[in-house]
Design a protein around this motif. Sequence first.
Motif, short mmCIF file in Angstrom:
data_model
loop_
_atom_site.label_atom_id
_atom_site.label_comp_id
_atom_site.label_asym_id
_atom_site.label_seq_id
_atom_site.Cartn_x
_atom_site.Cartn_y
_atom_site.Cartn_z
N UNK A 22 69.48 106.84 46.62
CA UNK A 22 70.75 107.51 46.37
C UNK A 22 71.32 108.14 47.64
N UNK A 23 72.61 107.94 47.87
CA UNK A 23 73.31 108.58 48.97
C UNK A 23 73.33 107.82 50.27
N UNK A 24 72.49 106.82 50.43
CA UNK A 24 72.45 106.07 51.67
C UNK A 24 73.48 104.93 51.66
N UNK A 25 73.98 104.62 52.86
CA UNK A 25 74.90 103.49 53.02
C UNK A 25 74.08 102.26 53.38
N UNK A 26 74.48 101.10 52.85
CA UNK A 26 73.79 99.84 53.10
C UNK A 26 74.78 98.86 53.70
N UNK A 27 74.35 98.16 54.72
CA UNK A 27 75.26 97.25 55.43
C UNK A 27 75.61 96.05 54.56
N UNK A 28 76.84 95.62 54.69
CA UNK A 28 77.29 94.45 53.94
C UNK A 28 76.52 93.21 54.37
N UNK A 29 76.16 93.15 55.63
CA UNK A 29 75.39 92.01 56.13
C UNK A 29 74.04 91.92 55.42
N UNK A 30 73.36 93.06 55.31
CA UNK A 30 72.06 93.08 54.63
C UNK A 30 72.20 92.72 53.15
N UNK A 31 73.21 93.28 52.51
CA UNK A 31 73.43 93.00 51.08
C UNK A 31 73.71 91.51 50.89
#
Length: 150
Positions: A22-31
């Motif tokens: 919760x609360x962390x940003x995840x890169x679109x590349x990784x997703x």
Amino acid sequence: MLLSKSCVYGLRASLYLASKKDGEFYSLKDISEELEISFHFLTKILQQLTADGLMESYKGPNGGVRLSQKGKDATLFDLVVAIDGPGLITQCALGLPGCGSQEPCPLHESWVETRGSIENMLKRTSLIGIAKEGKEKHFRLTAEGQFSWQ
């Protein structure tokens, strides 16, 4: 398939984010890599969800996306409407304009009942709830089942 490809990918990406810390940003590349979705296609879908307030984005080298509070509280219905609009619930199964009880299509009665059931299921199913269930039951989010719930 009742849902557009955009909607299916948006649901998968939303479930991905709901399963993460919760609360962390995840890169679109990784997703996009982990879910096996085209980066550019996913970017457009997540922009829609961000514009609707279901996600937040952060630009920069450590940027990415995360669920907003609205996204954390969302049902699958909220996500479907944000991406595909209300058409699944309101349109004729055969795409005929003006279809209704006065001028029904051949599928009208069955479709009204079916779409009502679909709408109820989507409204009852929370994003966070299905992500939690996914973790417990090890549901898959990719064709090969390589996604690991955290």
